[in-house]
Motif scaffolding. Sequence first.
Motif, PDB file in Angstrom:
ATOM      1  N   ALA B 297       0.767  -1.151  -0.125  1.00 16.09           N
ATOM      2  CA  ALA B 297      -0.064   0.027  -0.048  1.00 16.09           C
ATOM      3  C   ALA B 297       0.759   1.249   0.116  1.00 16.09           C
ATOM      4  O   ALA B 297       1.949   1.213   0.517  1.00 16.09           O
ATOM      5  CB  ALA B 297      -0.808  -0.007   1.275  1.00 16.09           C
ATOM      6  N   LYS B 298       0.367   2.302  -0.509  1.00 12.01           N
ATOM      7  CA  LYS B 298       1.137   3.610  -0.524  1.00 12.01           C
ATOM      8  C   LYS B 298       0.721   4.109   0.844  1.00 12.01           C
ATOM      9  O   LYS B 298      -0.232   3.800   1.653  1.00 12.01           O
ATOM     10  CB  LYS B 298       0.322   4.557  -1.298  1.00 12.01           C
ATOM     11  N   PRO B 299       1.770   4.703   1.475  1.00  6.95           N
ATOM     12  CA  PRO B 299       1.699   5.019   2.888  1.00  6.95           C
ATOM     13  C   PRO B 299       0.304   5.720   3.265  1.00  6.95           C
ATOM     14  O   PRO B 299      -0.050   5.782   4.332  1.00  6.95           O
ATOM     15  CB  PRO B 299       2.941   6.068   3.070  1.00  6.95           C
ATOM     16  N   LEU B 301      -2.594   5.109   2.603  1.00  3.91           N
ATOM     17  CA  LEU B 301      -3.641   4.531   2.724  1.00  3.91           C
ATOM     18  C   LEU B 301      -3.798   4.124   4.076  1.00  3.91           C
ATOM     19  O   LEU B 301      -4.970   3.674   4.435  1.00  3.91           O
ATOM     20  CB  LEU B 301      -3.477   3.448   1.712  1.00  3.91           C
ATOM     21  N   GLY B 302      -2.626   4.075   4.712  1.00  2.00           N
ATOM     22  CA  GLY B 302      -2.927   3.566   6.234  1.00  2.00           C
ATOM     23  C   GLY B 302      -3.306   4.725   7.353  1.00  2.00           C
ATOM     24  O   GLY B 302      -2.975   4.413   8.405  1.00  2.00           O
ATOM     25  N   THR B 303      -4.098   5.510   6.804  1.00  2.00           N
ATOM     26  CA  THR B 303      -4.734   6.567   7.910  1.00  2.00           C
ATOM     27  C   THR B 303      -6.515   6.387   7.670  1.00  2.00           C
ATOM     28  O   THR B 303      -6.641   5.916   6.497  1.00  2.00           O
ATOM     29  CB  THR B 303      -4.297   7.745   7.656  1.00  2.00           C
ATOM     30  N   PRO B 304      -7.213   6.602   8.607  1.00  2.00           N
ATOM     31  CA  PRO B 304      -8.499   6.829   8.429  1.00  2.00           C
ATOM     32  C   PRO B 304      -8.906   7.710   7.146  1.00  2.00           C
ATOM     33  O   PRO B 304      -9.596   7.151   6.492  1.00  2.00           O
ATOM     34  CB  PRO B 304      -9.040   7.202   9.631  1.00  2.00           C
ATOM     35  N   LEU B 307      -7.979   5.959   3.920  1.00  2.00           N
ATOM     36  CA  LEU B 307      -9.291   4.861   3.741  1.00  2.00           C
ATOM     37  C   LEU B 307     -10.430   5.452   3.139  1.00  2.00           C
ATOM     38  O   LEU B 307     -11.079   4.977   2.336  1.00  2.00           O
ATOM     39  CB  LEU B 307      -9.342   3.974   5.035  1.00  2.00           C
ATOM     40  N   HIS B 310      -9.995   6.563  -0.318  1.00  2.00           N
ATOM     41  CA  HIS B 310     -10.021   5.590  -1.239  1.00  2.00           C
ATOM     42  C   HIS B 310     -11.550   5.368  -1.444  1.00  2.00           C
ATOM     43  O   HIS B 310     -12.032   4.826  -2.730  1.00  2.00           O
ATOM     44  CB  HIS B 310      -9.446   4.180  -0.517  1.00  2.00           C
ATOM     45  N   ARG B 392     -17.662  -3.890   5.779  1.00  2.00           N
ATOM     46  CA  ARG B 392     -16.390  -3.317   5.967  1.00  2.00           C
ATOM     47  C   ARG B 392     -16.092  -2.472   7.027  1.00  2.00           C
ATOM     48  O   ARG B 392     -15.034  -2.271   7.605  1.00  2.00           O
ATOM     49  CB  ARG B 392     -15.981  -2.793   4.646  1.00  2.00           C
ATOM     50  N   ALA B 396     -12.846  -2.351   9.431  1.00  2.00           N
ATOM     51  CA  ALA B 396     -11.978  -1.161   9.688  1.00  2.00           C
ATOM     52  C   ALA B 396     -11.974  -0.875  11.020  1.00  2.00           C
ATOM     53  O   ALA B 396     -10.991  -0.337  11.557  1.00  2.00           O
ATOM     54  CB  ALA B 396     -12.320  -0.219   8.712  1.00  2.00           C
ATOM     55  N   LEU B 397     -13.089  -1.007  11.744  1.00  2.00           N
ATOM     56  CA  LEU B 397     -13.211  -0.154  13.084  1.00  2.00           C
ATOM     57  C   LEU B 397     -12.477  -1.168  14.016  1.00  2.00           C
ATOM     58  O   LEU B 397     -12.439  -0.966  15.274  1.00  2.00           O
ATOM     59  CB  LEU B 397     -14.823   0.006  13.476  1.00  2.00           C
ATOM     60  N   VAL B 401      -9.143   2.639  15.549  1.00  2.00           N
ATOM     61  CA  VAL B 401      -9.654   3.721  14.726  1.00  2.00           C
ATOM     62  C   VAL B 401     -10.988   3.975  15.416  1.00  2.00           C
ATOM     63  O   VAL B 401     -11.943   3.040  15.678  1.00  2.00           O
ATOM     64  CB  VAL B 401      -9.886   3.443  13.114  1.00  2.00           C
TER      65      VAL B 401
END
Lengths: 317, 552
Positions: B297-299, B301-304, B307, B310, B392, B396-397, B401
């Motif tokens: 993943a691109k960096p 993507l790793g934050t809320p 996401l 996206h 989903r 994610a939760l 987060v």
Amino acid sequence: MSENAPVIYAQDLVKEFGPVRALDNLNLNIAPGEVHGYLGPNGAGKSTTMRVLLGLLRPDSGVIQLFGRDPWKDAVALHRRLAYVPGDVELWPNLTGGEVIDMFLRLRANEGETNFSTKRRDDLIERFDLDPRKKTRTYSKGNRQKVALISALAADVDLLLLDEPTAGLDPLMEVVFQEVIKEAKAQGKSVLLSSHILAQVEALSDRISIIRAGHIVESGTLSELRHMTRTTIEVETEKSAQQLQGLSFVHDFHAEGERTVFEVDGDHIREVMDSLAGLGIRSIVAHPPTLEQLLMRHYGDDLSGRGVSSSTTKKVS
Amino acid sequence: MTTTTVTQARHAPSPASGKQSSLAGTWVLLRFMLRRDRIRTTVWVLSLGVLGAYMAQAPKAYADNEAELHDMATLFADPVTRMMTGPGFGMDDPSFERMFSAAYVLMTYLVIALFSIFTVVRHTRVEEETDREELVRANVVGRHARLTATLTLGVVANVIIAAIIFAGAAAEYSAEGSALVAVGSLAVGLFFLAITAVTVQLSEASRGASAMAGGVLALAYVIRMGGDAAEQGGNALSWFSPLAWTQQTAPYVEDRWWPLLLPFGCTVVFIWLGYFLSTKRDVGASLLHARLGRAEAKPSLGTPLGLASHGLLGGLRGWGIGLILSGLLFGSFAQTMIDAADDLPDDFAQLFAGDDMMLGYLAYMGVFMAVLVAAAAVSGITQLRIEESRGRAEYALSAPVGRSYWFGSHLTVLVVGVLLILGLTGLGMGIGAVASLDEGGGEYFGQLFLATFLQGSTVLAVIGIVAALFGWLPKAAGGVGWVIVGYGGIVAAFGGLLELPDWAYDLNIFGHLAQYPVDDISWAPILWLSLIGVVGITIGLLGFNRREVNRV
Ligand SMILES: Nc1ncnc2c1ncn2[C@@H]1O[C@H](COP(=O)(O)OP(=O)(O)OP(=O)(O)O)[C@@H](O)[C@H]1O
Ligand SMILES: [Mg+2]
């Protein structure tokens, strides 16, 4: 909280969905480092328990604690210490498997710490034989499950909540799964492993709880549970063993010539052995109860021995 | 059904080729669709038919006598009104029946087109997307059975709608014109059945298929806007839009039948194309094969926030491109508006003249764009609801987060996204106007941009209301959002003709800003609309923080 406090502690937990009582005075206790098998039929409340543990659902009454804290109030702090694999894995269709794994690893990484162990991730991807470049919508069910498993197992957490994690895995992958869980256990992680697959739970779990209609009907180590059920005895005797048939702790009695097959309650084995001794034993085989039997007793309302004895024979042969 | 086993792979695309096996099971599927949708379809068909028939009465409710009828006709000499309702044939000699066909028919046609699109997507691509089609196709069901059953359902529904419209219109007005109006509705309905039969082959996602077919509808509407606004009776541009074809029949004026050959002809072609394309792909797949993507993943993507981006950016991009292009187009009509206003006979000169007319038009288009941008926002929040119901959100939760952080990130992306779209649309409108105007374009540029951008307060208010609902009554959020937007759209496009009581106009959230640049900016509504937005979002965040996730 002290280090020996239970990782999961539930007391008289109730969760209702309108008229449906999904959790009915549920009690559950999981110690640090313990792998806990969570068995139950469809609709028993396994997934609901997981969601309450994640703080996504709020219990109607009772106590629920994770690491000594309330999962509803302290969800975020607690989620740093756990990873979850949903029972029905739905992923973001336009992301690749690799992207999903990385995303979760980054989301779980501690504040300020941007790096995670790519080595562990790559190792798991290789062992589970996953192509991380495929878009998740093109994955098969088993591969979606692998994505969720890898992102959970690669994370540096204390607790794994796995909801039927192997339902879509093939036998080879299941072996990998067993290894990986054993490694996690060796690292001191606690695992709550829900399943219908008895052999898997049997092989991995320190303790097992059986849930039925929202209530834990039995809980303990495998040997504790065995004690609560029946042993199957196959015996060939010189004299007829007919006298045993009427006893209250003997069940499912079949006699065929010299050969007799029956089941006996775990805590009455001694009495039965004493009477058999006087009958001239030619051969005797005793089978310990299997998990199938445990489950049969709690799954079917009908406790007649048919299902039990047939599954026993299967297991024996 | 007895069928000879023919190798399925080599079928001719057309169902008419007599290959029974490819149609096996059609009848069963059709009955099953009717059973599943017995209430839904009946309600749609009856309400559309009754809506169409009721519209025949509308001019009489609007104008009591000849004088009022003439006033009403003046309205249709106004290019802005024509732009919304159609070419306006026969307005120099108005009658109730002509008024009906000039003012009220297009509205009905639009809803009928939407009905056709939803029907086809619902029974084809949605079924494949959810893998139910696999279950069905494993039985004795031919490869063309589903599409055939769906189209049959759509055609029958549209015929009934047309029949009710005819009955309603012919009871009042001349039979031939009424027949043209009714057959026109059938033509629109069938055309969009056919278009959707193609788009469901192209996209793997039902959303994508609906969006493409909806895009064709929007394009058809926008093209005819240009044509019909330019002259009474429309100009050449009006011959490039299926919606305009059905109005070029000039019911009750010239009563021409031949323009209807165009939509019916296209219907046949597109249906054939739909069947043809469906033989070129696998069940559940689209014509485009998925490619491999990134292994890591691109960096971001790793934050809320990553996401959320996206999930929402794809949809926002689609809306954005469509809206900015429309802004450019509407802006470029500026000179047309001035010319058209200058051509008006004196006694027609009504609301605006010359430059004022042009600015009035553009202020009005600003409102129209705001409705569409709000639609983009509502669609974003319904997407959030899908995230939740597909499980989903839950997944994610399960990462560390927070609930408000998750929802807040999505709202941030959404608010920034739609405000950006609104700003760019205003910019597009300004550029279009400056480019098309013969003189003095430059001075309007800033005004037009500002006029559109101030609508951001209304859009924010809509987001606030829907976000508050998402936090507390998630099931209602999407529905209420679409009602707010749909009502705003109808009042914006046809409001003057509906003769609604004042409170009904007040209910329209898009009707409260001052008509800048024609009038001065009034800050009060801008402030309280923004306040609704901010308060609504806050309430929504609080609600989402304390409600259960995916409690169905
Ligand atoms: N959101 C909900 N609304 C209403 N009822 C629900 C909801 N979620 C679960 N239930 C009900 O609660 C009960 C327990 O469901 P749960 O999903 O926890 O079962 P499970 O043990 O995970 O079953 P399976 O083995 O099939 O996954 C079922 O009767 C189910 O129908
Ligand atoms: Mg479950």
